[in-house]
Design an enzyme around this catalytic site. Sequence first.
Site, PDB file in Angstrom:
ATOM      1  N   ASP A 172     152.833 115.664  12.671  1.00 40.99           N
ATOM      2  CA  ASP A 172     153.232 114.462  11.948  1.00 40.99           C
ATOM      3  C   ASP A 172     152.507 114.340  10.607  1.00 40.99           C
ATOM      4  O   ASP A 172     151.848 113.346  10.346  1.00 40.99           O
ATOM      5  CB  ASP A 172     152.936 113.250  12.858  1.00 40.99           C
ATOM      6  CG  ASP A 172     153.389 111.945  12.262  1.00 40.99           C
ATOM      7  OD1 ASP A 172     154.409 111.929  11.563  1.00 40.99           O
ATOM      8  OD2 ASP A 172     152.698 110.931  12.490  1.00 40.99           O
ATOM      9  N   ASN A 425     144.632 119.586  18.682  1.00 37.95           N
ATOM     10  CA  ASN A 425     145.086 118.203  18.845  1.00 37.95           C
ATOM     11  C   ASN A 425     146.429 118.190  19.553  1.00 37.95           C
ATOM     12  O   ASN A 425     147.397 118.799  19.067  1.00 37.95           O
ATOM     13  CB  ASN A 425     145.248 117.535  17.474  1.00 37.95           C
ATOM     14  CG  ASN A 425     145.759 116.106  17.584  1.00 37.95           C
ATOM     15  OD1 ASN A 425     145.017 115.209  17.997  1.00 37.95           O
ATOM     16  ND2 ASN A 425     147.026 115.880  17.237  1.00 37.95           N
ATOM     17  N   GLU A 426     146.484 117.529  20.683  1.00 40.75           N
ATOM     18  CA  GLU A 426     147.733 117.307  21.420  1.00 40.75           C
ATOM     19  C   GLU A 426     148.458 118.628  21.662  1.00 40.75           C
ATOM     20  O   GLU A 426     149.452 118.936  20.979  1.00 40.75           O
ATOM     21  CB  GLU A 426     148.612 116.294  20.687  1.00 40.75           C
ATOM     22  CG  GLU A 426     147.925 114.961  20.499  1.00 40.75           C
ATOM     23  CD  GLU A 426     148.873 113.832  20.118  1.00 40.75           C
ATOM     24  OE1 GLU A 426     149.996 114.111  19.700  1.00 40.75           O
ATOM     25  OE2 GLU A 426     148.474 112.661  20.268  1.00 40.75           O
ATOM     26  N   TYR A 479     148.803 105.433  22.708  1.00 36.71           N
ATOM     27  CA  TYR A 479     149.620 104.483  21.928  1.00 36.71           C
ATOM     28  C   TYR A 479     150.351 103.510  22.838  1.00 36.71           C
ATOM     29  O   TYR A 479     151.479 103.116  22.548  1.00 36.71           O
ATOM     30  CB  TYR A 479     150.592 105.260  21.028  1.00 36.71           C
ATOM     31  CG  TYR A 479     149.860 105.986  19.916  1.00 36.71           C
ATOM     32  CD1 TYR A 479     149.549 105.331  18.733  1.00 36.71           C
ATOM     33  CD2 TYR A 479     149.437 107.304  20.076  1.00 36.71           C
ATOM     34  CE1 TYR A 479     148.852 105.977  17.715  1.00 36.71           C
ATOM     35  CE2 TYR A 479     148.740 107.952  19.066  1.00 36.71           C
ATOM     36  CZ  TYR A 479     148.454 107.282  17.889  1.00 36.71           C
ATOM     37  OH  TYR A 479     147.760 107.916  16.892  1.00 36.71           O
ATOM     38  N   GLU A 515     142.397 108.575  19.171  1.00 32.22           N
ATOM     39  CA  GLU A 515     143.453 107.938  18.370  1.00 32.22           C
ATOM     40  C   GLU A 515     143.979 106.725  19.119  1.00 32.22           C
ATOM     41  O   GLU A 515     144.246 106.808  20.326  1.00 32.22           O
ATOM     42  CB  GLU A 515     144.647 108.882  18.137  1.00 32.22           C
ATOM     43  CG  GLU A 515     144.440 109.935  17.089  1.00 32.22           C
ATOM     44  CD  GLU A 515     145.703 110.758  16.822  1.00 32.22           C
ATOM     45  OE1 GLU A 515     146.822 110.233  17.008  1.00 32.22           O
ATOM     46  OE2 GLU A 515     145.547 111.926  16.432  1.00 32.22           O
TER      47      GLU A 515
HETATM   48  C1  BDP Z   1     149.486 111.326  17.414  1.00 31.05           C
HETATM   49  C2  BDP Z   1     149.174 112.524  16.513  1.00 31.05           C
HETATM   50  C3  BDP Z   1     149.104 112.137  15.043  1.00 31.05           C
HETATM   51  C4  BDP Z   1     150.274 111.243  14.684  1.00 31.05           C
HETATM   52  C5  BDP Z   1     150.203 109.991  15.546  1.00 31.05           C
HETATM   53  C6  BDP Z   1     151.303 108.983  15.240  1.00 31.05           C
HETATM   54  O1  BDP Z   1     147.966 113.145  16.897  1.00 31.05           O
HETATM   55  O2  BDP Z   1     149.078 113.302  14.250  1.00 31.05           O
HETATM   56  O3  BDP Z   1     150.330 110.928  13.340  1.00 31.05           O
HETATM   57  O4  BDP Z   1     150.361 110.397  16.870  1.00 31.05           O
HETATM   58  O5  BDP Z   1     152.361 109.077  15.851  1.00 31.05           O
HETATM   59  O6  BDP Z   1     150.140 111.725  18.531  1.00 31.05           O
HETATM   60  O7  BDP Z   1     151.114 108.124  14.399  1.00 31.05           O
END
Ligand code: BDP
Length: 607
Positions: A172, A425-426, A479, A515
């Site tokens: 992203d 990452n992920e 998230y 995150e």
């Molecule tokens: C996470 C990713 C990050 C994205 C973020 C998003 O690590 O790079 O920008 O989500 O969706 O999964 O804002």
Amino acid sequence: MLYPIDTETRSVLELGGVWDFCPDADGAGLKAHWESEPWPAVFPMPVPASYNDIMTDAHMRDHVGPVWYRRTVCCPETWRSQQVRLRFGAAAHHALVWVNGRLLCSHQGGFLPFEAEATPLLKFGPDGANTIVVLIDNILDWTTLPPGEVRCAGMDGGAPGAARARQDYFHDFFNYAGLHRPVRLVMQPRLGIEDIRTRVSRDMDDGAARLWVETVTPAPACRVTLADPRGHTVAEGLSHPAAGHACELRVAAPQWWSPGAPALYELKVEALDADGALRDCYRLPLGLRTVRVDGDCFLLNERPFYFRGFGRHEDADLRGKGHDDAVNVRDINLLKWVGANSVRTSHYPYAEEFLRLADREGIAVIGECPAVGLYRFDEQENPVTPIFTDEKAGGELRRHHLDTVRDMINRDRNHACILMWSLGNETATHEDAGVEHFTAVARLARALDPSRPLTIVECNYPRHSRIGGLVDVIAINRYYGWYLDCGDLAAIAEKFHAEIGEWRRRWKKPMLLSEYGADAVAGLHKLPSAMFSEEFQVDYLKAFNRALDAHSFIIGEHVWVFADFATKQGITRIDGNRKGVFTRQRQPKAAAFYLKERWERMRAGKT
Ligand code: BDP
């Protein structure tokens, strides 16, 4: 790899400025020998910068394939008898370099430096100007990090480089390309200092610092001198072949480096010839600090350290991913203002200049390699589509990942600011081949740098993730209330508590929330708060913070993301990713004031 600096024996010529530039839509340049022949058109292009946002047409922004850069430079006559290297801080993503029409070197990977000795190809003094030509290719595929796939959108197929080729990728952030970091000619003595490797430990009996220094040089000996932050010599040693080119210095009652008190010593290394005369000299800024994980704690200088900060991107208006000291210094100032003590170099190694600044200003860093975009999931965030297959990440890409980790650690190992490595990452950590892949990568990282803890940032849930045994810290990106249960703030605590318990039972390791965040369009207000408003971003962070404050084994919170940044176009992105707590122009949204209040309270120990 040493950062290029001027010393009494070394000189650096910066090659920044406006270069000649020409896009190569159909890959004709190589066939037509653009390394020495005239170009069909010439445009001005700043270096360092991404080229994508400099021109005015979408074609150039979304270009797939090669572009060419060119400039001339004169070398002083005094350099003729020395060794001169051409060094690129980073060129995204593949580069071929010619000097005076002859091929000098090639490099793959857009986020780490490379250099080659150019002396035999260069002219010096009155011999005239030298022409440097660089071909840069931005294609991402399953041999690159991050990976990608080129799709042919034209009726007649088309190939990478053709007008209708489209670059697809699974991470992203926008696929910026160009000469992203400083280009330099570096003059240094022949047979000088090639590398310096340091490691710091603490003498548990008397609290002294022990500094182990290894020098890589063909010189018969190196004198090593350590000066404290006021410039007073506090320790000296000699490294020579009989001692394995290493020596150990002891510093009684050291000033330990930490965010908030970033004391920097200076290590001077002097390569001596057989008569003891000075052959080469290098000066390394060095913070003395120790770091380790013990039970639930992440210990910096034997005291628990809590990460307050952000994931960030190298990203700004116009320059894209081009290095800019003004942006970096502003960002460090904002980090301090908001009460943060750390950042993760999501999702690739940052410019060396940023790390030198972080050492100096006291910002802790989690150094990440560009293994991102190695995961696909369904709407419920369950993993789908195997990634580590022979056709995809199972082949070439593994070797490239290992090379990248090696180059990243070799470049950055002496930075006090880097407290931990993130190997990806992920990623698809639920696949057998993924586990095998990361076992090899983690083994290499530990062999190269046993002094720093490791993590692999997860988006997998504990029921899927299988790499907890490889890492020292479990880092997760979450998230809840955003991509899942959209707008439902109450879901955050419910789901987070349940998940955290599962991780805990499974691995019993400290955890970092690497995150969490919500998009907010600066200036969009809603009462009551709703998604995309500044108020919602504040409410969202508050809800997550309440949830994570309930768990003592959480060793830090990194909000996603420091500043808004560019992404590829898509229906979930309004002019890029807006999860920034600061705008892309580095001005605060409401969330910045909320975080400042929370983090300043934490810093003062009032939480
Ligand atoms: C996470 C990713 C990050 C994205 C973020 C998003 O690590 O790079 O920008 O989500 O969706 O999964 O804002």
